[in-house]
Scaffold this motif. Structure first.
Motif, short mmCIF file in Angstrom:
data_model
loop_
_atom_site.label_atom_id
_atom_site.label_comp_id
_atom_site.label_asym_id
_atom_site.label_seq_id
_atom_site.Cartn_x
_atom_site.Cartn_y
_atom_site.Cartn_z
N TYR A 82 0.80 -1.23 0.18
CA TYR A 82 -0.15 0.01 0.06
C TYR A 82 0.91 1.06 -0.02
CZ TYR A 82 -3.52 3.44 1.45
OH TYR A 82 -4.40 4.57 1.88
N VAL A 83 0.59 1.95 -0.98
CA VAL A 83 1.31 3.36 -0.90
C VAL A 83 0.39 4.46 -1.33
CG1 VAL A 83 3.06 4.66 -2.54
CG2 VAL A 83 3.77 2.38 -1.83
N THR A 84 0.65 5.39 -0.43
CA THR A 84 -0.42 6.57 -0.58
C THR A 84 0.40 8.08 -0.53
OG1 THR A 84 -2.42 7.91 -0.38
CG2 THR A 84 -1.35 6.81 1.68
N ASP A 85 -0.04 8.82 -1.25
CA ASP A 85 0.64 10.25 -1.31
C ASP A 85 2.12 10.29 -1.67
OD1 ASP A 85 -1.80 10.43 0.39
OD2 ASP A 85 -1.24 12.28 0.69
N ALA A 86 2.45 9.56 -2.68
CA ALA A 86 3.70 9.58 -3.24
C ALA A 86 3.70 10.06 -4.70
CB ALA A 86 4.12 8.18 -3.36
N ASN A 87 4.88 10.62 -5.15
CA ASN A 87 5.08 11.15 -6.42
C ASN A 87 6.40 10.56 -6.80
OD1 ASN A 87 6.42 12.76 -5.18
ND2 ASN A 87 6.37 14.49 -6.81
N MET A 88 7.08 9.81 -6.01
CA MET A 88 8.37 9.36 -6.33
C MET A 88 8.81 8.07 -5.43
SD MET A 88 11.75 8.68 -6.23
CE MET A 88 12.83 9.56 -5.24
N ILE A 89 9.09 6.94 -6.05
CA ILE A 89 9.36 5.51 -5.27
C ILE A 89 10.89 5.35 -5.46
CG2 ILE A 89 8.97 3.20 -4.96
CD1 ILE A 89 5.89 3.79 -5.79
N PRO A 90 11.57 5.55 -4.42
CA PRO A 90 13.02 5.26 -4.67
C PRO A 90 13.23 3.66 -5.31
CG PRO A 90 12.86 6.20 -2.63
CD PRO A 90 11.46 5.81 -3.08
N GLU A 91 14.34 3.44 -5.89
CA GLU A 91 14.61 2.30 -6.55
C GLU A 91 14.57 1.06 -5.46
OE1 GLU A 91 14.47 -0.13 -9.26
OE2 GLU A 91 14.49 1.77 -9.94
N LYS A 92 15.43 1.43 -4.13
CA LYS A 92 15.27 0.42 -3.20
C LYS A 92 14.12 0.14 -2.76
CE LYS A 92 16.13 3.55 0.58
NZ LYS A 92 16.71 4.39 1.51
N THR A 93 13.05 1.04 -2.63
CA THR A 93 11.60 0.88 -2.14
C THR A 93 11.02 -0.02 -3.32
OG1 THR A 93 11.56 2.66 -1.01
CG2 THR A 93 9.58 1.74 -1.53
N MET A 94 11.32 0.28 -4.52
CA MET A 94 10.58 -0.62 -5.46
C MET A 94 11.09 -2.05 -5.70
SD MET A 94 9.02 1.41 -7.74
CE MET A 94 8.85 0.60 -9.51
N GLU A 95 12.42 -2.23 -5.00
CA GLU A 95 12.93 -3.62 -4.78
C GLU A 95 12.00 -4.25 -3.72
OE1 GLU A 95 14.92 -5.66 -6.59
OE2 GLU A 95 15.23 -3.89 -7.85
N LEU A 96 11.56 -3.58 -2.79
CA LEU A 96 10.86 -4.09 -1.55
C LEU A 96 9.47 -4.47 -1.90
CD1 LEU A 96 12.15 -1.74 1.42
CD2 LEU A 96 12.86 -4.23 0.88
N MET A 97 9.03 -3.78 -3.02
CA MET A 97 7.62 -3.86 -3.43
C MET A 97 7.35 -5.03 -4.58
SD MET A 97 6.24 -0.01 -3.71
CE MET A 97 4.74 -0.36 -4.06
N LYS A 98 8.65 -5.35 -5.09
CA LYS A 98 8.56 -6.58 -6.16
C LYS A 98 7.91 -7.61 -5.46
CE LYS A 98 11.72 -4.81 -9.72
NZ LYS A 98 13.18 -4.66 -9.70
N GLY A 99 7.23 -8.47 -6.30
CA GLY A 99 6.65 -9.70 -5.92
C GLY A 99 5.20 -9.63 -5.29
N SER A 100 4.71 -8.32 -5.02
CA SER A 100 3.39 -7.98 -4.38
C SER A 100 2.58 -8.55 -5.44
CB SER A 100 3.44 -6.67 -4.25
OG SER A 100 4.23 -6.11 -3.36
N ASP A 101 1.33 -9.23 -5.00
CA ASP A 101 0.33 -9.82 -5.71
C ASP A 101 -0.52 -8.80 -5.97
OD1 ASP A 101 1.21 -12.33 -6.10
OD2 ASP A 101 0.52 -13.17 -4.46
N VAL A 102 -0.90 -7.91 -4.91
CA VAL A 102 -1.65 -6.74 -4.92
C VAL A 102 -1.12 -5.58 -4.43
CG1 VAL A 102 -3.99 -6.02 -4.02
CG2 VAL A 102 -3.66 -8.52 -4.18
N ILE A 103 -1.19 -4.48 -5.25
CA ILE A 103 -0.71 -3.24 -4.81
C ILE A 103 -1.88 -2.08 -5.02
CG2 ILE A 103 0.66 -1.42 -5.77
CD1 ILE A 103 2.84 -3.46 -6.58
N VAL A 104 -1.81 -1.44 -3.93
CA VAL A 104 -2.67 -0.40 -3.75
C VAL A 104 -1.93 1.21 -3.96
CG1 VAL A 104 -4.59 1.21 -2.66
CG2 VAL A 104 -4.78 -1.34 -2.62
N ILE A 105 -2.14 1.83 -5.04
CA ILE A 105 -1.20 3.03 -5.03
C ILE A 105 -2.01 4.18 -5.32
CG2 ILE A 105 -0.78 2.47 -7.51
CD1 ILE A 105 2.18 3.37 -7.04
N ASN A 106 -1.53 5.46 -5.04
CA ASN A 106 -2.27 6.50 -5.13
C ASN A 106 -2.15 7.44 -6.56
OD1 ASN A 106 0.58 7.60 -4.16
ND2 ASN A 106 0.04 9.40 -4.96
#
Ligand SMILES: [Zn+2]
Ligand SMILES: [Zn+2]
Length: 254
Positions: free
Chosen positions: A167-191
């Motif tokens: 779950y990510v809200t109120d973002a306009n930039m996701i750093p690469e290291k966070t993208m790595e942490l999110m990889k493999g998510s089956d479901v993503i909720v994003i703003n």
């Protein structure tokens, strides 16, 4: 694990005056959005992310009788203004509510609800048990949570990953290291605020771009402004695995 979208809107999405836009005029319940918040439940543990101005209404609507903790993404009013209403849970369970927030956000909460932090507070004030948000994997009850550092223009904001749900809200930039942490998510909720660009929120195109990189099985858009247009119109334009979130949406996961 069950995820419930408690709110999929933003303060622009809940006008205090009727602006007579197509979304205000719509009779589709999907176009009636409270401020963004989500509830994550597993057997015996229930967590809510953010408590904006509509927190009380969201708890009543979902008939939430028990709540273990509230995670704060950031201290903007549409994410913390409802914290006074934790007093009902304090009263029912005779204990303070665990609130996970960064030190910056704790300071903002102390200022916003100063009466709750007096040395000799008036009886009945909300009781906060402030817990500094860990920077890496932590546990609440039986849930393992990974904080996801993202940026809301210059402001550091946290999203959260629970198992294969991010779950990510109120973002306009996701750093690469966070993208790595999110990889493999089956479901993503994003703003995704609207179609037009915005200085501190992803617009529709940017959110779809992030989803395209992460390739979850399904993604839902949240923190949606009235400027996005009507739910049904936008839903028809989205890629097959991307949907508009809506208030009351329930997602069941392993
Ligand atoms: Zn914000
Ligand atoms: Zn917001």
């Amino acid at each position: 694990m069950k995820i419930t979208i408690l709110g999929s809107g933003t303060s622009q999405g809940v006008p205090v005056i009727a602006c007579n836009c197509a979304v205000c005029e719509s009779h589709d319940t999907m176009d009636k959005r409270l401020r963004s918040s989500v509830m994550v439940e597993s057997e015996g543990t229930r967590i809510v992310i953010d408590a904006g101005p509509d927190f009380r209404q969201q708890m009543l609507r979902q008939k939430v009788m028990q709540l273990d903790a509230i995670l704060i993404t950031h201290c903007h009013k549409d994410h913390i203004a409802g914290l006074d209403d934790i007093r009902s849970f304090n009263y029912l369970f005779n204990k303070p509510m665990d609130i996970y927030a960064t030190e910056r956000d704790q300071l903002a909460i102390r200022q916003e609800f100063s009466y709750a932090f007096h040395e000799n507070p008036y009886p009945g004030v909300p009781e906060f048990n402030m817990i500094t948000l860990p920077e890496t994997l932590f546990k609440i009850g039986n849930m393992h949570i990974i904080p996801l550092e993202v940026f809301h223009m210059r402001m550091k904001v946290y999203g959260f990953r629970f198992g294969n749900f991010s779950y990510v809200t109120d973002a306009n930039m996701i750093p690469e290291k966070t993208m790595e942490l999110m990889k493999g998510s089956d479901v993503i909720v994003i703003n995704a605020l609207r179609k037009q660009p915005h200085v501190s929120h992803f617009n529709l195109e940017q959110a779809i771009d992030v989803i395209g990189k992460l390739k979850p099985k399904v993604a839902y858009l949240t923190h949606i402004s009235h400027m996005m247009g009507k739910h049904a119109d936008i839903e028809a334009e989205l890629p097959p695995s991307v949907h508009m979130a809506y208030d009351g949406l329930e997602i069941l996961m392993d």
